[in-house]
Design a protein around this motif. Structure first.
Motif, mmCIF file in Angstrom:
data_model
loop_
_atom_site.group_PDB
_atom_site.id
_atom_site.type_symbol
_atom_site.label_atom_id
_atom_site.label_comp_id
_atom_site.label_asym_id
_atom_site.label_seq_id
_atom_site.Cartn_x
_atom_site.Cartn_y
_atom_site.Cartn_z
ATOM 1 N N ARG A 278 39.128 37.371 41.542
ATOM 2 C CA ARG A 278 37.976 37.122 40.289
ATOM 3 C C ARG A 278 37.662 35.640 39.682
ATOM 4 O O ARG A 278 36.132 36.331 39.574
ATOM 5 C CB ARG A 278 38.323 38.074 39.051
ATOM 6 N N TRP B 164 42.237 50.209 41.930
ATOM 7 C CA TRP B 164 42.117 48.915 42.612
ATOM 8 C C TRP B 164 41.848 47.449 41.995
ATOM 9 O O TRP B 164 40.647 47.636 41.360
ATOM 10 C CB TRP B 164 39.912 49.563 43.570
ATOM 11 N N ARG B 165 41.896 46.765 42.130
ATOM 12 C CA ARG B 165 41.892 46.156 41.135
ATOM 13 C C ARG B 165 42.285 44.711 41.393
ATOM 14 O O ARG B 165 42.700 44.280 41.437
ATOM 15 C CB ARG B 165 43.136 46.330 40.056
ATOM 16 N N LEU C 130 34.370 43.614 34.589
ATOM 17 C CA LEU C 130 34.334 44.376 35.871
ATOM 18 C C LEU C 130 34.807 44.686 36.401
ATOM 19 O O LEU C 130 34.488 46.144 36.910
ATOM 20 C CB LEU C 130 33.863 42.925 37.548
ATOM 21 N N PRO C 131 36.161 44.706 36.097
ATOM 22 C CA PRO C 131 37.419 45.827 36.348
ATOM 23 C C PRO C 131 37.277 46.999 36.373
ATOM 24 O O PRO C 131 37.953 47.851 36.767
ATOM 25 C CB PRO C 131 38.768 45.050 36.151
ATOM 26 N N LEU D 81 34.444 48.530 35.958
ATOM 27 C CA LEU D 81 33.456 49.642 36.401
ATOM 28 C C LEU D 81 33.890 49.525 38.281
ATOM 29 O O LEU D 81 33.084 50.355 39.060
ATOM 30 C CB LEU D 81 32.455 48.673 36.680
ATOM 31 N N TRP D 82 34.959 49.508 37.973
ATOM 32 C CA TRP D 82 35.636 49.186 39.331
ATOM 33 C C TRP D 82 36.499 50.540 39.763
ATOM 34 O O TRP D 82 36.951 50.644 39.349
ATOM 35 C CB TRP D 82 36.195 48.234 40.448
ATOM 36 N N PRO D 83 36.769 51.649 40.862
ATOM 37 C CA PRO D 83 37.742 52.666 40.728
ATOM 38 C C PRO D 83 38.891 52.130 40.656
ATOM 39 O O PRO D 83 39.798 51.981 40.492
ATOM 40 C CB PRO D 83 37.968 52.048 42.643
#
Length: 348
Positions: free
Chosen positions: A212, A205-206, A197-198, A200-202
């Motif tokens: 998670r 931003w983690r 999933l990280p 797919l994030w901008p």
């Protein structure tokens, strides 16, 4: 008593089988007692443990109890997870008492969770900052189980109600979510939440890995809880719903005052079973670098050649901790069933 005697000694063959099984049980019990207690060493003496020919070395627990219980948390700051664990456990026990199911329970939980995060993470009020990848041991196990279940239950309730809704898009979305999540193992959910999933994030931003993992665990548990709750909802006679609607109750009032209290009361054993499974499933978070109670054992003994040979005793200690927690949950479930059955004619 007569029935037991007939089952165990009602015929020569049954009596023979019973005698053989009792003899095997006595033999195994004596050897287990001799190994675990009579010949065991309880002091943290590695040389004496290595000299043992027959007997358990419980000295490994006496020597490694702090890394077992607190993982990689800084040694001098371990009072903080201890206090946080006591606060979280105490609030959970208070919440288990039906008379405490009042409006003030939610604000109390918010305050306790905020204080727990402050104690564990630090960085304020003079407390040294400790990153979440250093959290571990029993506090992490209890925290993941309690917070994961607390987040999963409202989501499961929404999914269960949506799957019985008259609006078909709500039913389709709920059913698709439940079947998709239930169709994969928890390890896959944790792996995707932590590593995939990280991607797919901008950029920049983690969210923290613990957040998670909590999100993945809550979603996974909610899918199973939703089906348990839906089974309870289906067990409530539809005539009660029709009668309440005829008396002028709104749809939400029917669910709040008539359907849900009965449905949840009927599925208490299944809910407890799910809670027990969730508590044990927290051991899987080791694959994403969070070392709860089971992972803390590997850390404590894996890098110490002096105590590494005594993994068996360490795992038995961890198993005993899990058993105590799960047995407590099962006893509470039995008590709650009796309490709800006794209080069903009146309000708690």
């Amino acid at each position: 008593m007569a029935g037991w005697k007939a089952e165990l000694f009602g015929s020569p063959a049954r009596a023979l089988v019973t005698a053989v099984l009792l003899a095997l049980l006595a033999w195994a019990g004596w050897h287990a007692l001799d190994w675990a207690l009579l010949q065991a060493i309880f002091r943290p003496d590695a040389a004496a443990c290595r000299a043992l020919e027959h007997g358990a070395c419980w000295g490994v627990v006496a020597e490694k109890w702090r890394p077992l219980l607190f993982g990689r948390y800084p040694f001098e700051e371990q009072w903080r997870p201890a206090v946080a664990m006591v606060l979280l456990s105490g609030t959970t026990l208070l919440s288990a008492w039906p008379r405490s199911w009042r409006w003030w329970l939610a604000p109390l939980w918010l305050a306790v969770l905020a204080l727990t995060v402050l104690l564990m993470g630090g960085g304020a009020l003079g407390l040294a900052a400790v990153p979440t990848n250093r959290w571990g041991g029993l506090p992490l196990t209890i925290g993941l189980a309690v917070v994961g279940l607390a987040l999963a239950f409202p989501l499961a309730l929404v999914l269960a109600l949506a799957r019985r809704a008259s609006w078909w898009p709500a039913r389709a979305l709920s059913a698709g979510t439940i079947e998709l999540v239930r169709g994969v193992p928890l390890i896959s959910v944790l792996f995707m939440a932590s590593y995939l999933l990280p991607l797919l994030w901008p950029a920049g931003w983690r969210p923290d890995v613990l957040l998670r993992v909590l999100a993945g665990l809550a979603l996974f548990v909610a899918a199973y809880l939703a089906e348990i709750i839906r089974g309870g909802l289906q067990a409530v006679p539809s005539g009660q719903v029709d009668a309440a609607r005829a008396m002028g109750f709104s749809r939400w009032q029917v669910q709040r005052h008539i359907v849900l209290p009965q449905a949840l009361r009927m599925v208490v054993p299944a809910l407890t079973n799910n809670a027990v499974g969730t508590l044990k499933d927290t051991s899987l978070v080791t694959i994403v670098g969070l070392f709860e109670l089971t992972g803390a054992l590997s850390l404590a003994l894996g890098g110490d050649p002096t105590w590494r040979p005594f993994y068996l005793e360490g795992y038995l200690f961890v198993a005993l901790v899990y058993w105590c927690l799960c047995f407590g949950l099962s006893r509470y479930s039995a008590w709650l069933e009796r309490r709800l059955a006794a209080d069903s004619p009146k309000s708690l």
